[in-house]
Structure formats: C-alpha cells, structure tokens
Scaffold this motif. Structure first.
Motif, PDB file in Angstrom:
ATOM      1  N   ASP A  38       0.830  -1.201   0.000  1.00  0.00           N
ATOM      2  CA  ASP A  38       0.000   0.000   0.000  1.00  0.00           C
ATOM      3  C   ASP A  38       0.870   1.257   0.000  1.00  0.00           C
ATOM      4  OD1 ASP A  38      -2.136  -1.686   0.135  1.00  0.00           O
ATOM      5  OD2 ASP A  38      -2.629  -1.282   2.229  1.00  0.00           O
ATOM      6  N   GLY A  39       0.552   2.170  -0.927  1.00  0.00           N
ATOM      7  CA  GLY A  39       1.260   3.436  -0.974  1.00  0.00           C
ATOM      8  C   GLY A  39       2.693   3.348  -1.463  1.00  0.00           C
ATOM      9  N   ASN A  52      -2.999  -1.052  -2.586  1.00  0.00           N
ATOM     10  CA  ASN A  52      -3.866   0.109  -2.458  1.00  0.00           C
ATOM     11  C   ASN A  52      -3.037   1.400  -2.529  1.00  0.00           C
ATOM     12  OD1 ASN A  52      -6.179   1.651  -1.950  1.00  0.00           O
ATOM     13  ND2 ASN A  52      -5.855   1.569   0.248  1.00  0.00           N
ATOM     14  N   SER A  53      -3.395   2.268  -3.478  1.00  0.00           N
ATOM     15  CA  SER A  53      -2.723   3.562  -3.679  1.00  0.00           C
ATOM     16  C   SER A  53      -1.263   3.424  -4.084  1.00  0.00           C
ATOM     17  CB  SER A  53      -2.835   4.441  -2.432  1.00  0.00           C
ATOM     18  OG  SER A  53      -4.189   4.743  -2.147  1.00  0.00           O
ATOM     19  N   SER A 103       1.847   3.347  -6.680  1.00  0.00           N
ATOM     20  CA  SER A 103       2.101   4.156  -7.872  1.00  0.00           C
ATOM     21  C   SER A 103       3.311   3.612  -8.614  1.00  0.00           C
ATOM     22  CB  SER A 103       2.342   5.615  -7.467  1.00  0.00           C
ATOM     23  OG  SER A 103       2.649   6.418  -8.590  1.00  0.00           O
ATOM     24  N   SER A 118      -9.236   7.158  -5.380  1.00  0.00           N
ATOM     25  CA  SER A 118      -8.492   7.803  -4.306  1.00  0.00           C
ATOM     26  C   SER A 118      -7.051   7.317  -4.353  1.00  0.00           C
ATOM     27  CB  SER A 118      -9.116   7.464  -2.947  1.00  0.00           C
ATOM     28  OG  SER A 118      -9.080   6.064  -2.715  1.00  0.00           O
ATOM     29  N   GLY A 119      -6.142   8.133  -3.859  1.00  0.00           N
ATOM     30  CA  GLY A 119      -4.734   7.762  -3.894  1.00  0.00           C
ATOM     31  C   GLY A 119      -3.940   8.733  -4.734  1.00  0.00           C
ATOM     32  N   PRO A 120      -2.890   8.281  -5.425  1.00  0.00           N
ATOM     33  CA  PRO A 120      -2.046   9.183  -6.215  1.00  0.00           C
ATOM     34  C   PRO A 120      -2.859   9.917  -7.272  1.00  0.00           C
ATOM     35  CG  PRO A 120      -1.015   7.026  -6.000  1.00  0.00           C
ATOM     36  CD  PRO A 120      -2.410   6.891  -5.471  1.00  0.00           C
TER      37      PRO A 120
END
Length: 406
Positions: A189-190, A211-212, A214, A302-304
């Motif tokens: 995540d992230g 999740n999120s 990139s 949602s996220g980057p």
C-alpha cells in the motif's frame, strides 16, 4: 591467509564454521569469522569497521548481540544513523530478530541466500546503491515500511514465509521480485516504483495489497499466481500494467488507472471485476468464462493524483480532456461466456476467434464504430474488423478511421 576455501565459495572460510558445515568468511587475521574470532581479532576488526564502514559477514551466523556490536561500531552520520558501506551478508544466517532501523547502506549491498529466522525490520532504512536479497529466506515478519531504495532492489526467488510489509516504500529505480514466493500476506500500500515494478512469476499464496500504489513506469505480473487475492488497487500505472499468463484462483477486483492493461492468456478461474481508467486493454486468449465485469471507472480513484499524467496522455492520444473511458482493443480467442462490458470504448476492438461471443453482455454507455456517412436514424454499429476489411479489400478510403485502430 589463514583458513581454507569451502566448496562453492569464493572466500576463505572460518575453521570453526567449516567444522560444522558452515561457510563464514574469515576476518583479516586469526582464521575465524565474526562469530568465532577471539576478542583481540574482533576488536581489531571493529576498529576497521568504524573507520570505513565496510562490513563483510558472508556466511556468518549472526546473533542479535553480534549485530548490535557491528552497528554500534560502524560510522554514524549527523542523524545518528549507522552507515554501512558495501556491506556483504550473502549466505549469512540471522538467528534472532533483526533491526536495521536508522541504518544507511551505501554502495552495493548483498543479502543473497541469506536466512532470517526471526523478524526483519528495515523501516526508514535508506539503500543508496543496489541491494540484493536474491534467494533469501524470510521465516519471520518482514518490514520494509517507508524504506527507500535508491538503486535497484532485487528480491528474485526470495521466500517470504510470514507477513511482508512494503507499504510506503520508495523504489527510485526498479523493484525486482521475479519468481518470489509470498506464503502469507503481502502489503505494498502506498508504495512508489519510480521506474519498474517487476513481479513476473511471483506466487502470492495469501492476500496481496497494492492500495494507492504508484508505478511511474510499467508494472508487470506476468505468469504470477494469485491464490487468495480479493482486491488489487486502486493503483496508478503510468505505462503498462501486465497480467499476461497470470492465474487468479479466487474472484477479485482490480482497480487501476493505466496507459495500458494486458491480460493475454490470463485465467480468472472464479471471475474478475476490472474497474479501469484510460487504459488500452488487451484480453487475448483470456479465460473469462466465470462471471466477470469490465467497466470504465468514471471518477478518479483515491490515492495518487492522475491529473498531470492524464493530461499528458490525453494530448498524446489527441483525445479530449474528459476521455478517461478505457478502450478495449482486442478480445481475440478469449472465452467471454461470463463477461459483461460497461462504459468502455469498443470502436477498435478485435473479436476474431472469440469463444461464446453470443453470451457476452454490453451494458451502460459504450461505443461501437459506425459506417462512414451514416445518418443518425440509419446508422448501425460496426466492428473494427469490418472497417479494416473495407479499407484493405475494397480500397475504401473513407473507412477505417483512427478510432478503429490501435
């Protein structure tokens, strides 16, 4: 030099290690390794470590007490971080929990074939050069949360037997996880992959989270196996997201913003829900016989943020700023018995050799091409193959517009 060279090693081996089948590298004097040398030889070696930060512990059995002595003796920067330069832990065995928090690694760092019996914590660690954990075995929990990899990070064929945490990790070069095995939960995540994220041939035996996450380049999961994954994403992949030849044993949802999505020969054994933005999608030879959905996501995840990247992509494709609708460009030879398509651009899609085409469903807003010059009340939907045929066989220059090509 004292000691001898054990089979399959390229260094002088500690006599005590060799007597028990070990391969610990000797210190510069005494013929023993860090674990077995006498106090004088260890103190001399610790002094040299404090001067240049260079540590060679290949094949050495390392306890928590020994590791603490090594890190305490190493040079420290202005932030009181231990600094190791060109550290070598290949074939080493860590018997206790390992804590590298507040440690900086410079130069090439090696953990190839290393075994960690306890937990490994590398939170906030910075690897300034390339680091390799090829064929490493992690028997406890692994935490690389918020770690920074400035060079390439290699985890090829590594085995993670318990939780693996890479959340918020930054890979400034490539992250290579080729043929790695995650026996328990894996969390990314992230995480940020500024060049490549390569997970080809990886086996995820439990859930995996991105999740999120990139990816500034490509994200590749070619020939990966997902046994219990339920959700992948949402993730932002600025280039291609690839699941070619991947196998998914349970139904899952994949959410992604990407320039391209390739699932050639992918097997979604229990079905899939693909929620995609922007991507050109290829599903050739995919197994979509179980209930599956391909839909264009109308709003950003949602996220980057995708804003700047999406604007550049739209200009490259000469599309309007609102054209986030994905394009399905090929379904050739896929089994679509369970597939429902919604909010997807189908004008360029090839259907040659599709299985169970009569069972595919189209819902919501989607696009097919129309014959040239057709009027609003009489126009019919056409496939890209028809446009190509008229253009090539009949030399009809008004057929085969750009929207039907890929």
């Amino acid at each position: 030099m004292d000691g001898h060279v054990a089979k399959n090693t390229v260094w002088d081996v500690c006599t005590d290690c060799a007597a028990n089948g070990g391969i610990g590298v000797t210190l510069s004097s005494g013929g023993k390794c860090w674990a077995h040398a006498d106090d004088q030889d260890i103190n001399d070696a610790l002094k040299r470590l404090g001067e240049d930060g260079r540590l060679d512990a290949r094949g050495v059995p390392i306890t928590a007490t020994l590791l603490e002595r090594l890190l305490a003796a190493a040079p420290h920067d202005d932030h009181d971080n231990a600094v190791l330069t060109e550290a070598r832990f290949d074939h080493a065995t860590f018997h206790d929990n390992v804590w590298f928090r507040r440690t900086t690694f410079k130069g090439e760092t090696g953990f190839d074939h290393t075994t960690f019996h306890g937990n490994l914590t590398c939170g906030d660690v910075i690897f300034h050069g390339n680091v390799s954990f090829e064929l490493a075995t992690f028997k406890g929990d692994v935490r690389f949360s918020q770690a920074t990899f400035k060079g390439s990070a290699w985890f090829e064929a590594a085995t993670f037997q318990r939780y693996a945490w890479f959340n918020l990790a930054i890979f400034e070069d490539a992250g290579w996880f080729l043929a790695a095995t995650f026996e328990s939960i894996a969390v990314f995540d992230g995480a940020i992959f500024q060049r490549l994220g390569m997970f080809d041939g990886v086996a995820f035996h439990d859930s995996v989270e991105f999740n999120s996450a990139s990816f500034h380049g490509c994200a590749s999961f070619v020939e990966a196996t997902f046994n219990r994954a339920k959700d992948l994403g949402p993730m932002l992949v600025r280039k291609k997201l690839a699941f070619d030849d991947a196998v998914f044993h349970e139904r899952l949802r994949i959410e992604a913003t990407a320039a391209g999505l390739c699932c050639r020969r992918a097997r979604f054994l229990a079905g899939v829900h693909l929620r995609i933005r922007w991507a050109q999608i290829v599903l050739d030879d995919a197994d979509l016989a179980a209930p599956s959905i391909l839909t264009g996501a109308p709003a950003p995840f949602s996220g980057p943020s995708e804003r700047r990247w999406a604007r550049a992509l739209a200009m490259l494709r000469a599309l309007g700023s609102g054209e986030s609708q994905p394009r399905l460009v090929s379904l050739r030879r896929a089994d679509v018995a369970g597939l429902t398509v919604s909010n997807v651009d189908l004008r360029a899609c090839r259907f040659l050799g599709v299985h169970s085409l009569d069972k595919i469903r189209f819902e919501g807003f989607h696009r097919f091409a129309h014959p040239p010059g057709s009027r609003l009340r009489t126009r019919r939907c056409t496939l890209a193959e028809e446009h190509h045929w008229w253009h090539e066989a009949r030399k009809a220059d008004d057929w085969y517009p750009q929207v039907c090509r890929f």
